[in-house]
Scaffold this motif. Sequence first.
Motif, short mmCIF file in Angstrom:
data_model
loop_
_atom_site.label_atom_id
_atom_site.label_comp_id
_atom_site.label_asym_id
_atom_site.label_seq_id
_atom_site.Cartn_x
_atom_site.Cartn_y
_atom_site.Cartn_z
N PRO A 28 10.25 21.89 -13.94
CA PRO A 28 9.85 20.55 -13.52
C PRO A 28 8.37 20.57 -13.14
O PRO A 28 7.90 21.49 -12.46
CB PRO A 28 10.75 20.28 -12.32
N TRP A 29 7.63 19.55 -13.56
CA TRP A 29 6.17 19.55 -13.44
C TRP A 29 5.72 18.60 -12.34
O TRP A 29 6.03 17.42 -12.38
CB TRP A 29 5.55 19.15 -14.77
N ARG A 30 4.98 19.13 -11.38
CA ARG A 30 4.50 18.31 -10.27
C ARG A 30 3.13 18.81 -9.83
O ARG A 30 2.89 20.03 -9.81
CB ARG A 30 5.49 18.37 -9.10
N LYS A 31 2.24 17.90 -9.49
CA LYS A 31 0.91 18.25 -8.98
C LYS A 31 0.62 17.39 -7.76
O LYS A 31 0.47 16.17 -7.86
CB LYS A 31 -0.17 17.99 -10.04
N SER A 32 0.52 18.02 -6.59
CA SER A 32 0.30 17.26 -5.36
C SER A 32 -1.06 16.57 -5.38
O SER A 32 -1.22 15.48 -4.82
CB SER A 32 0.40 18.19 -4.14
N GLU A 33 -2.06 17.18 -6.06
CA GLU A 33 -3.37 16.55 -6.10
C GLU A 33 -3.34 15.24 -6.89
O GLU A 33 -4.12 14.31 -6.60
CB GLU A 33 -4.41 17.49 -6.71
N ALA A 34 -2.43 15.14 -7.85
CA ALA A 34 -2.29 13.88 -8.57
C ALA A 34 -1.64 12.83 -7.68
O ALA A 34 -2.06 11.65 -7.67
CB ALA A 34 -1.46 14.09 -9.84
N GLU A 35 -0.64 13.23 -6.93
CA GLU A 35 0.04 12.29 -6.02
C GLU A 35 -0.93 11.73 -4.99
O GLU A 35 -0.84 10.56 -4.60
CB GLU A 35 1.21 13.00 -5.34
N GLN A 36 -1.85 12.56 -4.52
CA GLN A 36 -2.79 12.13 -3.50
C GLN A 36 -3.68 10.98 -3.97
O GLN A 36 -4.20 10.21 -3.16
CB GLN A 36 -3.65 13.31 -3.04
N LEU A 37 -3.85 10.87 -5.27
CA LEU A 37 -4.69 9.80 -5.81
C LEU A 37 -4.08 8.42 -5.59
O LEU A 37 -4.78 7.41 -5.69
CB LEU A 37 -4.92 10.02 -7.32
N LEU A 38 -2.77 8.38 -5.28
CA LEU A 38 -2.12 7.09 -5.04
C LEU A 38 -2.19 6.65 -3.58
O LEU A 38 -2.02 5.46 -3.28
CB LEU A 38 -0.64 7.18 -5.44
N ILE A 39 -2.41 7.59 -2.68
CA ILE A 39 -2.35 7.27 -1.25
C ILE A 39 -3.41 6.25 -0.88
O ILE A 39 -4.60 6.40 -1.22
CB ILE A 39 -2.52 8.54 -0.39
N GLY A 40 -2.97 5.20 -0.19
CA GLY A 40 -3.88 4.14 0.24
C GLY A 40 -4.17 3.10 -0.83
O GLY A 40 -4.97 2.19 -0.59
N VAL A 86 0.83 -1.20 0.00
CA VAL A 86 0.00 0.00 0.00
C VAL A 86 0.87 1.25 0.00
O VAL A 86 1.85 1.35 0.75
CB VAL A 86 -0.94 0.01 1.22
N VAL A 87 0.52 2.22 -0.82
CA VAL A 87 1.25 3.48 -0.91
C VAL A 87 0.86 4.39 0.25
O VAL A 87 -0.33 4.67 0.46
CB VAL A 87 0.95 4.19 -2.24
N ARG A 88 1.85 4.84 1.02
CA ARG A 88 1.60 5.75 2.14
C ARG A 88 1.97 7.19 1.80
O ARG A 88 1.43 8.13 2.37
CB ARG A 88 2.37 5.29 3.38
N ASP A 89 2.92 7.39 0.90
CA ASP A 89 3.28 8.73 0.44
C ASP A 89 3.83 8.59 -0.98
O ASP A 89 4.40 7.55 -1.33
CB ASP A 89 4.32 9.37 1.36
N ALA A 90 3.63 9.63 -1.78
CA ALA A 90 4.06 9.56 -3.17
C ALA A 90 4.52 10.92 -3.65
O ALA A 90 3.92 11.95 -3.32
CB ALA A 90 2.91 9.06 -4.06
N ARG A 91 5.60 10.91 -4.42
CA ARG A 91 6.11 12.12 -5.08
C ARG A 91 6.36 11.77 -6.54
O ARG A 91 7.03 10.78 -6.84
CB ARG A 91 7.40 12.60 -4.44
N ILE A 92 5.87 12.60 -7.44
CA ILE A 92 6.06 12.39 -8.87
C ILE A 92 6.36 13.74 -9.52
O ILE A 92 5.58 14.68 -9.37
CB ILE A 92 4.82 11.77 -9.55
N ALA A 93 7.47 13.82 -10.22
CA ALA A 93 7.81 15.04 -10.96
C ALA A 93 8.21 14.66 -12.38
O ALA A 93 8.84 13.62 -12.60
CB ALA A 93 8.94 15.80 -10.27
N LEU A 94 7.83 15.51 -13.32
CA LEU A 94 8.12 15.26 -14.73
C LEU A 94 9.13 16.26 -15.26
O LEU A 94 9.14 17.43 -14.85
CB LEU A 94 6.84 15.38 -15.58
N GLY A 95 9.96 15.82 -16.17
CA GLY A 95 10.89 16.70 -16.87
C GLY A 95 10.68 16.58 -18.37
O GLY A 95 10.06 15.64 -18.87
#
Length: 342
Positions: free
Chosen positions: A279-291, A264-273
């Motif tokens: 560098p492109w990052r959206k915290s709301e997208a990362e939140q979709l992985l939690i749990g 199970v994913v507890r925290d996630a960070r994703i950045a695009l280049g």
Amino acid sequence: MNPFAYSRPASLADTVNELAGSSRSRIIAGGTNLIDLMKENVERPAQLIDINRLPFSTIDELPDGGLRLGALVTNADTAYHPLVEQRYPLLSQTILAGASPQLRNMATNGGNLFQRTRCYYFYDTSMPCNKRAATNNGPGGCAAYGGYNRIHAILGTTDDTNGQSSCVATYPSDMAVALTALDAVVQVTGPNGDRSIPMADFHRLPGAEPWRDNTTQPGEVVTAIDLPTRGFPDHYTYIKVRDRSSYAFALVSVAVGLEMDGDVVRDARIALGGVAHKPWRKSEAEQLLIGKTLSPETIRPVADALLAGARGYGHNDFKIELAHRAIIRAVLKSGLDNGAVE
């Protein structure tokens, strides 16, 4: 190359004073990008300020357990530093995916943040380029908008009054993508004192001033980059999709750090280049992985959210699907491979 003055200040205060005294002064450390720009007449500084005597050449532990990367530490020394390799392998491996050994031996951490785009039209001063507009090097407009734009941005572009984007260039650094995923903080000193800039806010989108790459103010000098305690040493991936496996800039890159509790994913960070002006990052997208447990089905909405609003300009339309697939692959590898880079 035009004539220029050269100075080598002995203190940070002297550096700030010299830099703030002229809009045509430029800092030089490794010089791996600036010298190329000068040779092509894209940059025409009246003065080069050599900062290599300043005391920013160490990597030190912070009281909270993080690391402070001196601005003058080379990329190579950073990538191979034992504490970086142990605590922040995503950063170490991302740096090693960039440039060549010779360049990494010269390029500095601070200088890496100030890399300028590799857009073909930016380097050709006979072509229109809004990114050069503030320097009056050639006519305005964006030649890439209707030109050959295979390597150009699909996210973060803005339209002008004629419906044309002011700039579709991309930011080239690999290291900055990992720093963005890690929530690094850039330390700067300027005429108004010290301040801290989160990596997410350091670079900027083109907007009405596409010639401004970042949010530093006149006279400010980067002194260090701070890494927080959480480095995701067990589950990380950097995927760099490029035209050749060595010494090439990313068409699309993805930096991922995960904290897992079993499956199970507890925290996630994703950045695009390779997809935007920064560098492109959206915290709301990362939140979709939690749990969630990882699968293409659970990651696909994350990729959709990260790429929401993506737009191609003809030759780079393929980047949207390429980025989508790269995100899914990178997140899966992070969770399943216990650390990987490709």
